[in-house]
Design an enzyme around this catalytic site. Structure first.
Site, PDB file in Angstrom:
ATOM      1  N   HIS A 149       0.854  -1.187   0.000  1.00 20.05           N
ATOM      2  CA  HIS A 149       0.000   0.000   0.000  1.00 20.05           C
ATOM      3  C   HIS A 149       0.892   1.240   0.000  1.00 20.05           C
ATOM      4  O   HIS A 149       1.735   1.415   0.887  1.00 20.05           O
ATOM      5  CB  HIS A 149      -0.937   0.014   1.203  1.00 20.05           C
ATOM      6  CG  HIS A 149      -2.009  -1.022   1.123  1.00 20.05           C
ATOM      7  ND1 HIS A 149      -2.469  -1.723   2.222  1.00 20.05           N
ATOM      8  CD2 HIS A 149      -2.723  -1.476   0.057  1.00 20.05           C
ATOM      9  CE1 HIS A 149      -3.412  -2.561   1.833  1.00 20.05           C
ATOM     10  NE2 HIS A 149      -3.585  -2.429   0.522  1.00 20.05           N
ATOM     11  N   GLU A 152       1.912   3.757   3.045  1.00 22.26           N
ATOM     12  CA  GLU A 152       2.441   3.198   4.287  1.00 22.26           C
ATOM     13  C   GLU A 152       3.969   3.230   4.270  1.00 22.26           C
ATOM     14  O   GLU A 152       4.639   2.204   4.190  1.00 22.26           O
ATOM     15  CB  GLU A 152       1.899   1.782   4.474  1.00 22.26           C
ATOM     16  CG  GLU A 152       0.374   1.747   4.571  1.00 22.26           C
ATOM     17  CD  GLU A 152      -0.217   0.347   4.530  1.00 22.26           C
ATOM     18  OE1 GLU A 152       0.556  -0.634   4.544  1.00 22.26           O
ATOM     19  OE2 GLU A 152      -1.463   0.225   4.470  1.00 22.26           O
ATOM     20  N   ARG A 207      -3.145   5.063  -2.009  1.00 24.49           N
ATOM     21  CA  ARG A 207      -3.080   3.700  -1.457  1.00 24.49           C
ATOM     22  C   ARG A 207      -2.797   2.631  -2.516  1.00 24.49           C
ATOM     23  O   ARG A 207      -1.977   1.741  -2.315  1.00 24.49           O
ATOM     24  CB  ARG A 207      -4.402   3.383  -0.755  1.00 24.49           C
ATOM     25  CG  ARG A 207      -4.605   1.935  -0.327  1.00 24.49           C
ATOM     26  CD  ARG A 207      -5.993   1.773   0.271  1.00 24.49           C
ATOM     27  NE  ARG A 207      -6.394   0.380   0.423  1.00 24.49           N
ATOM     28  CZ  ARG A 207      -6.239  -0.339   1.530  1.00 24.49           C
ATOM     29  NH1 ARG A 207      -5.638   0.196   2.571  1.00 24.49           N
ATOM     30  NH2 ARG A 207      -6.671  -1.585   1.588  1.00 24.49           N
ATOM     31  N   ASN A 224      -3.517  -5.642  -2.392  1.00 20.32           N
ATOM     32  CA  ASN A 224      -3.836  -6.599  -1.336  1.00 20.32           C
ATOM     33  C   ASN A 224      -5.295  -7.043  -1.368  1.00 20.32           C
ATOM     34  O   ASN A 224      -5.807  -7.593  -0.391  1.00 20.32           O
ATOM     35  CB  ASN A 224      -3.491  -6.027   0.039  1.00 20.32           C
ATOM     36  CG  ASN A 224      -3.099  -7.112   1.030  1.00 20.32           C
ATOM     37  OD1 ASN A 224      -2.424  -8.080   0.670  1.00 20.32           O
ATOM     38  ND2 ASN A 224      -3.522  -6.969   2.277  1.00 20.32           N
ATOM     39  N   HIS A 277       2.821  -3.957   6.872  1.00 19.82           N
ATOM     40  CA  HIS A 277       1.860  -2.889   6.618  1.00 19.82           C
ATOM     41  C   HIS A 277       1.869  -1.890   7.779  1.00 19.82           C
ATOM     42  O   HIS A 277       2.579  -2.069   8.757  1.00 19.82           O
ATOM     43  CB  HIS A 277       0.449  -3.471   6.474  1.00 19.82           C
ATOM     44  CG  HIS A 277       0.233  -4.304   5.256  1.00 19.82           C
ATOM     45  ND1 HIS A 277      -0.545  -3.894   4.198  1.00 19.82           N
ATOM     46  CD2 HIS A 277       0.697  -5.533   4.930  1.00 19.82           C
ATOM     47  CE1 HIS A 277      -0.558  -4.839   3.274  1.00 19.82           C
ATOM     48  NE2 HIS A 277       0.190  -5.849   3.691  1.00 19.82           N
ATOM     49  N   TYR A 329     -11.557  -7.117  10.159  1.00 20.13           N
ATOM     50  CA  TYR A 329     -12.733  -7.272   9.301  1.00 20.13           C
ATOM     51  C   TYR A 329     -12.369  -8.152   8.110  1.00 20.13           C
ATOM     52  O   TYR A 329     -11.194  -8.464   7.872  1.00 20.13           O
ATOM     53  CB  TYR A 329     -13.249  -5.913   8.805  1.00 20.13           C
ATOM     54  CG  TYR A 329     -12.170  -4.926   8.444  1.00 20.13           C
ATOM     55  CD1 TYR A 329     -11.298  -5.145   7.368  1.00 20.13           C
ATOM     56  CD2 TYR A 329     -12.010  -3.753   9.178  1.00 20.13           C
ATOM     57  CE1 TYR A 329     -10.313  -4.246   7.042  1.00 20.13           C
ATOM     58  CE2 TYR A 329     -11.013  -2.841   8.855  1.00 20.13           C
ATOM     59  CZ  TYR A 329     -10.175  -3.091   7.795  1.00 20.13           C
ATOM     60  OH  TYR A 329      -9.179  -2.182   7.483  1.00 20.13           O
ATOM     61  N   GLU A 351       0.955  -5.074  11.133  1.00 20.11           N
ATOM     62  CA  GLU A 351       0.529  -3.680  11.027  1.00 20.11           C
ATOM     63  C   GLU A 351       1.377  -2.892  12.028  1.00 20.11           C
ATOM     64  O   GLU A 351       1.192  -3.002  13.242  1.00 20.11           O
ATOM     65  CB  GLU A 351      -0.959  -3.537  11.360  1.00 20.11           C
ATOM     66  CG  GLU A 351      -1.895  -4.243  10.394  1.00 20.11           C
ATOM     67  CD  GLU A 351      -2.109  -3.485   9.103  1.00 20.11           C
ATOM     68  OE1 GLU A 351      -1.619  -2.338   8.993  1.00 20.11           O
ATOM     69  OE2 GLU A 351      -2.774  -4.024   8.204  1.00 20.11           O
TER      70      GLU A 351
END
Length: 390
Positions: A149, A152, A207, A224, A277, A329, A351
Site C-alpha cells: 500500500h 504506508e 493507497r 492486497n 503494513h 474485518y 501492522e
C-alpha cells in the site's frame, strides 16, 4: 558461513498521469466517531468525496456506529466538514493538525549521498530510486514484502532496516546468525513502486497502484485485494474508484502476478511469509477472507502469542494478534491468505506503529523504535519456524 539475501525489486515503474491532490499546511486528519446509522451515512458520504482519504478503516464499507474513523481532509473542505459534523452532533477531533508539516519532516532528509551515514540513512524515508538490490539462489527460505500500500511509508523503511540489521549484526547477534545460517531471505522492499512514487511526487495519501482501466476515469487496484484468495467478495470492491478495488480479475496487476509467480516457483522451500503494513499495531494471520480458522490455527496463534509477548517484554509495546477477519474485518484477495493456501505454512501480516496519532505520517524519529520492536517479533517467529517447519 555463507548466506544470501534475496532482495527482489519489481521494475514496474509505470508512472501514470492521473488524478491527484496537493496538500497545504492546513490539510488535516480528523478522528470521527459516528453514533447512529444516520451518522454513519454522513461519514460514508464524506469518505466518497474527492478531497478526502480514508485512513482507518481501509474502506467506507467498514464504517459502523461507535467505531473510530480516521479521515484526511484537504484544506478546501476541512472547515465545512467540521461544520457539517458539528451541526449533526457527530463527535470528532483533530488527529493531525498540519499534514504538510509532517510530510516535510518525512521528506527533508534526502541527500545527494544518502548512504554517507549508515545510521541516518536507515532512519529516514527514501524515494523509490534509493531502494534497490538483487541477490542469488534459494534454500529453506522466508519471504518478506513491504510497500504493498503506497502511503504506508514505514513499511519500505522497515524492509531496508531489516536488511541492514541482519548484515550488521550477523557476527554479533546469535538470533540473527541462526536466521541467516538456516534460511534464505527474499526481501521485496517496495511491492507497489508506481504507487509509492506517486505518494512522493503527487498525492501523499494514495493507497493503490496506478493502473488504468478502459471505461473509467478512476485509477488503481488495491494489490492486497488482487490475489486469488476468495477474490472480490465481501470486504473488497469491484468499483475502480474505491480504495479497496480488487481489479478486473485475480492477479490482473503486474505486481501481484510477479509475486505470485515467484512464490509458486519456490513454494516448496519457502516456509514463512511475512507482509509488512501500517498502521494499528497488530500481528495478523489467516484467514482474512473468511471467519473459518486456518488448518494450523493453533500453531499460528501460538507463534503470534510468542512474538507479541517478546515485543511487550523488550519494548513495552502492545500488539493485538489473531486471524485477520476476526481481529479487524473481512478482507479477501490478500497476499497472506493466498500464500498460506499455496502451501506456505506460516503466514503473517504486521501492522506497524502507531494506533492513529500519526497514522500514515509516522515521523522519521519513530522509524528506529518501530523497526526494533517488530524485528524482535520476527526473530521469535523465524526461530520457531526454523525449529518446527518441515
Amino acid at each position: 558461513m555463507e548466506f544470501y539475501f534475496q532482495i527482489v525489486l519489481l521494475a514496474f515503474l509505470c508512472f501514470e498521469n492521473g488524478i491527484f491532490t496537493t496538500t497545504s499546511r492546513s490539510d488535516q486528519v480528523l478522528s470521527i466517531i459516528p453514533e447512529t446509522e444516520a451518522d454513519v451515512e454522513i461519514v460514508k458520504n464524506l469518505a466518497r468525496e474527492n478531497q478526502t482519504a480514508l485512513w482507518h478503516p481501509d474502506s467506507f464499507h467498514h464504517i459502523k456506529p461507535h467505531t473510530d474513523v480516521h479521515m484526511y481532509f484537504n484544506i478546501s473542505s476541512v472547515e465545512s466538514v467540521k461544520a457539517l459534523l458539528s451541526t449533526n452532533g457527530i463527535k470528532h477531533s483533530v488527529l493531525v493538525e498540519d499534514v504538510q508539516e509532517l510530510i516535510e519532516v518525512q521528506t527533508k532528509n534526502i541527500s545527494t549521498d544518502p548512504r554517507s551515514s549508515t545510521g541516518s540513512f536507515y532512519e529516514q524515508y527514501h524515494p523509490l530510486e534509493e531502494l534497490s538490490g538483487k541477490g542469488t539462489g534459494p534454500k529453506k527460505a522466508m519471504w518478506m514484502d513491504c510497500g504493498i500500500h503506497a502511503r504506508e511509508w514505514i513499511s519500505p523503511a522497515f524492509c531496508i532496516w531489516f536488511i541492514q540489521y541482519h548484515l550488521q549484526f550477523y557476527e554479533l547477534n546469535p538470533s540473527v546468525a541462526n536466521t541467516l545460517d538456516n534460511m534464505d531471505i527474499y526481501v521485496l522492499p517496495v511491492m507497489n513502486p508506481d504507487g509509492y512514487s506517486f505518494t512522493w511526487n503527487e498525492d501523499r495519501m494514495w493507497r493503490k497502484n496506478r493502473a488504468k482501466y478502459d471505461g473509467t476515469f478512476c485509477i488503481g487496484t488495491d494489490l492486497n485485494r488482487n490475489f486469488d484468495a476468495n477474490w472480490c467478495t465481501e470486504g473488497a470492491s469491484a468499483n475502480p474508484c474505491d480504495s479497496t478495488h480488487c481489479g478486473p480479475f485475480p492477479e490482473s496487476e503486474l505486481e501481484t502476478k510477479a509475486v505470485a509467480q515467484f512464490l509458486r516457483r519456490n513454494k516448496h522451500t519457502i516456509k514463512l511469509y511475512i507482509s509488512i503494513h501500517s498502521y494499528s499495531q497488530m500481528l495478523l494471520f489467516p484467514y482474512s477472507y473468511t471467519m473459518n480458522k486456518a488448518e494450523n490455527h493453533e500453531k499460528l496463534n501460538y507463534v503470534a502469542y510468542l512474538a507479541t509477548t517478546q515485543m511487550r517484554r523488550h519494548h513495552k509495546t502492545n500488539f493485538v494478534y489473531g486471524p485477520g477477519a476476526k481481529t479487524i474485518y473481512l478482507a479477501p484477495g490478500g497476499s497472506d491468505d493466498w500464500a498460506y493456501d499455496l502451501g506456505i505454512p506460516y503466514s503473517y501480516t504486521f501492522e506497524l506503529r502507531d494506533k492513529g496519532r500519526y497514522g500514515f505520517l509516522l515521523p522519521p524519529s519513530m522509524i528506529k523504535p518501530a523497526c526494533l520492536e517488530v524485528l524482535t517479533a520476527i526473530q521469535t517467529i523465524t526461530s520457531y519456524v526454523i525449529d518446527n517447519a518441515k
